[in-house]
Design an enzyme around this catalytic site. Structure first.
Site, PDB file in Angstrom:
ATOM      1  N   ASP A   8      -8.728  16.966 -14.995  1.00 55.29           N
ATOM      2  CA  ASP A   8      -9.033  15.571 -15.299  1.00 55.29           C
ATOM      3  C   ASP A   8      -8.788  15.404 -16.805  1.00 55.29           C
ATOM      4  O   ASP A   8      -9.583  15.850 -17.626  1.00 55.29           O
ATOM      5  CB  ASP A   8     -10.495  15.272 -14.921  1.00 55.29           C
ATOM      6  N   ARG A  18       0.844  -1.211   0.000  1.00 56.58           N
ATOM      7  CA  ARG A  18       0.000   0.000   0.000  1.00 56.58           C
ATOM      8  C   ARG A  18       0.873   1.252   0.000  1.00 56.58           C
ATOM      9  O   ARG A  18       0.445   2.319  -0.412  1.00 56.58           O
ATOM     10  CB  ARG A  18      -0.979   0.003   1.188  1.00 56.58           C
ATOM     11  N   LYS A  67      -9.595   4.272 -19.122  1.00 53.58           N
ATOM     12  CA  LYS A  67      -9.997   4.679 -20.462  1.00 53.58           C
ATOM     13  C   LYS A  67      -8.827   4.524 -21.447  1.00 53.58           C
ATOM     14  O   LYS A  67      -8.386   3.430 -21.664  1.00 53.58           O
ATOM     15  CB  LYS A  67     -10.548   6.110 -20.411  1.00 53.58           C
ATOM     16  N   TYR A  85     -17.700  14.679 -14.800  1.00 53.27           N
ATOM     17  CA  TYR A  85     -18.016  13.265 -14.632  1.00 53.27           C
ATOM     18  C   TYR A  85     -19.001  13.095 -13.469  1.00 53.27           C
ATOM     19  O   TYR A  85     -18.852  13.728 -12.416  1.00 53.27           O
ATOM     20  CB  TYR A  85     -16.712  12.507 -14.367  1.00 53.27           C
TER      21      TYR A  85
HETATM   22  C1  LIG Z   1     -14.358   7.282 -16.195  1.00 51.76           C
HETATM   23  C2  LIG Z   1     -14.034   8.636 -15.774  1.00 51.76           C
HETATM   24  C3  LIG Z   1     -13.733   8.924 -14.432  1.00 51.76           C
HETATM   25  C4  LIG Z   1     -13.793   7.892 -13.351  1.00 51.76           C
HETATM   26  O1  LIG Z   1     -12.822   6.894 -13.502  1.00 51.76           O
HETATM   27  P1  LIG Z   1     -12.979   5.403 -12.946  1.00 51.76           P
HETATM   28  O2  LIG Z   1     -11.728   4.752 -13.384  1.00 51.76           O
HETATM   29  O3  LIG Z   1     -14.224   4.824 -13.540  1.00 51.76           O
HETATM   30  O4  LIG Z   1     -13.092   5.511 -11.459  1.00 51.76           O
HETATM   31  C5  LIG Z   1     -13.391  10.224 -14.115  1.00 51.76           C
HETATM   32  N1  LIG Z   1     -13.358  11.203 -15.040  1.00 51.76           N
HETATM   33  C6  LIG Z   1     -13.653  10.959 -16.333  1.00 51.76           C
HETATM   34  C7  LIG Z   1     -13.589  12.088 -17.316  1.00 51.76           C
HETATM   35  C8  LIG Z   1     -13.994   9.685 -16.749  1.00 51.76           C
HETATM   36  O5  LIG Z   1     -14.306   9.461 -18.028  1.00 51.76           O
END
Ligand SMILES: *Cc1c(COP(=O)(O)O)cnc(C)c1O
Length: 394
Positions: free
Chosen positions: A184, A59, A209, A112
């Site tokens: 993000d 961790r 993603k 999101y």
């Molecule tokens: C999918 C997504 C998230 C969240 O990510 P996870 O891996 O599903 O927790 C946050 N921001 C954006 C823009 C996303 O597409």
């Protein structure tokens, strides 16, 4: 990696890994272990004291994860990085880590869904307030600013409207007020946009993603300056504990190796599909940053390398027509998530944004006929053929 500054595609394959330190294994080994042994009590004491940099417990750090962190830091042009078990674990570690009670966060208007939920929670439980803004002009940004504003949280392109925010402009206003700018960067990946190089403080990714890229892992990443990253590592990462597993870190390392070639293909396919959609009589509007008619095309040219793989578009007709169109797709699966080899489609009004009341959805630019398409790596003609024949059912 050696001193030389390599190009993106090269760093995506080599950065942060030296085979000589790992039994000459070509690919980074998966250190599938929860803990690490100390030869003596003194060694253990030195590791806890930070005098010896060796590992203690997974961790707190793991060698496979370290390779991933060093690689993503180099790709984003940041000093250091941290890996998490999900994008949301990364976002919550940042927002909890860099704010305190009674602070205020300015947030881009499109965001999101779970980040939206997290902001509500922070407000209700810890009095960390937030306001949403288009962040489109200096006046607009200044109008949202409070004494207590400590962070500006941005998604660009925004989900699912594909509006863009000029990062340099936001940075120029935030910097002189000592406000942290957090981006993000999930929709772009570091291949298309590197906010730290534009002066932003922290970049977050849902590694699920484009970085993972194959729809087989949930993961998150943070990149930033050493000071901030170290402090997050010792607080919200260690004590909330949403760390990535060594195997998932390895999957992201594998995904990163092909990021540059995949992104090129995603962009190429998306641009072709966007232009086809734009000409189609059953399509009312498209939202794609590289469409020359996109209202923020100039911002795209300034801060993105290319248009990206995501397109939003509205079909003509009603909610029912939109549903009919999606249900007639044969090749393209209906699914949330994005950035996979498979082209994916989702219908925000009945899926990701169904919980948002209709009038607020409208205000956010999400009509009943809006679709979000994550253009994959298939032959673009096959993707288009599928869309075209489904459109004929409207
Ligand atoms: C999918 C997504 C998230 C969240 O990510 P996870 O891996 O599903 O927790 C946050 N921001 C954006 C823009 C996303 O597409």
């Amino acid at each position: 990696m050696k001193e030389k500054e390599y190009q993106f595609a090269t760093k995506a394959i080599h950065a942060g890994y030296d085979p000589n330190k790992h039994q000459n294994s070509l690919t980074p080994p998966i250190y599938q272990t929860s803990t690490f042994t100390f030869p003596t009590v003194e060694h253990g004491a030195n590791r806890f004291a930070g005098i010896d940099e060796g590992y203690i417990y997974s961790r707190l750090g793991n060698p496979t994860v370290t390779v991933l962190e060093e690689r993503i830091a180099q790709l984003e042009g940041g000093e250091a990085a941290l890996a998490f078990s999900s994008g949301m674990a990364a976002i919550s570690a940042v927002l909890i880590g860099i704010t305190k009670a009674n602070d205020h966060i300015i947030c881009s208007k499109g965001i999101y869904g779970c980040t939206f939920g997290l902001l509500q929670l922070l407000k209700e439980k810890y009095k960390i307030d937030h306001t949403f803004s288009e962040l489109c002009s200096e006046e607009d940004i200044l109008a949202q600013m409070k004494e207590t504003t400590s962070c500006i949280f941005i998604e660009t392109p925004m989900n699912p409207t594909m509006n863009l925010i000029d990062l340099e402009k936001v940075v120029s206003i935030a910097k002189e007020r000592n406000i942290k700018v957090v981006v993000d960067n999930t929709f772009c990946s570091p291949y298309l946009q590197t906010p730290i190089k534009l002066g932003c403080d922290l970049v977050i990714h849902s590694g699920t993603k484009y970085i993972g890229g194959h729809g087989d892992v949930i993961a998150g990443l943070i990149v930033g300056y050493k000071n901030t990253i170290n402090s997050l590592k010792k607080t919200t990462q260690k004590d909330i504990g949403g760390v990535i597993s060594p195997f998932d870190a390895w999957l992201l390392l594998r995904g990163l190796k092909t990021l540059a070639v995949r992104m090129d293909r995603h962009c190429e396919n998306a641009e072709k599909i966007a232009m086809k959609l734009k000409e189609h009589p059953k399509v009312k509007a498209i939202y794609y940053p590289k469409d020359p008619d996109h209202s923020q095309y100039q911002i795209m040219k300034k801060q993105m390398k290319n248009g990206g793989g995501l397109i939003s578009f509205e079909v003509k007709g009603t909610f029912e027509d939109a549903v009919k169109f999606v249900n007639h797709l044969k090749l393209i699966p209906i699914a949330v998530s994005l950035g996979d080899a498979e082209t994916l489609i989702q219908h925000p009004a009945s899926m990701t944004h169904a919980v948002v009341p209709a009038h607020i959805r409208k205000e956010m630019g999400i009509s009943d006929m809006l679709m979000r398409l994550s253009v994959g790596l298939e032959a673009w003609e096959d993707i288009w053929e599928d869309i075209q024949s489904a459109l004929n059912h409207i």
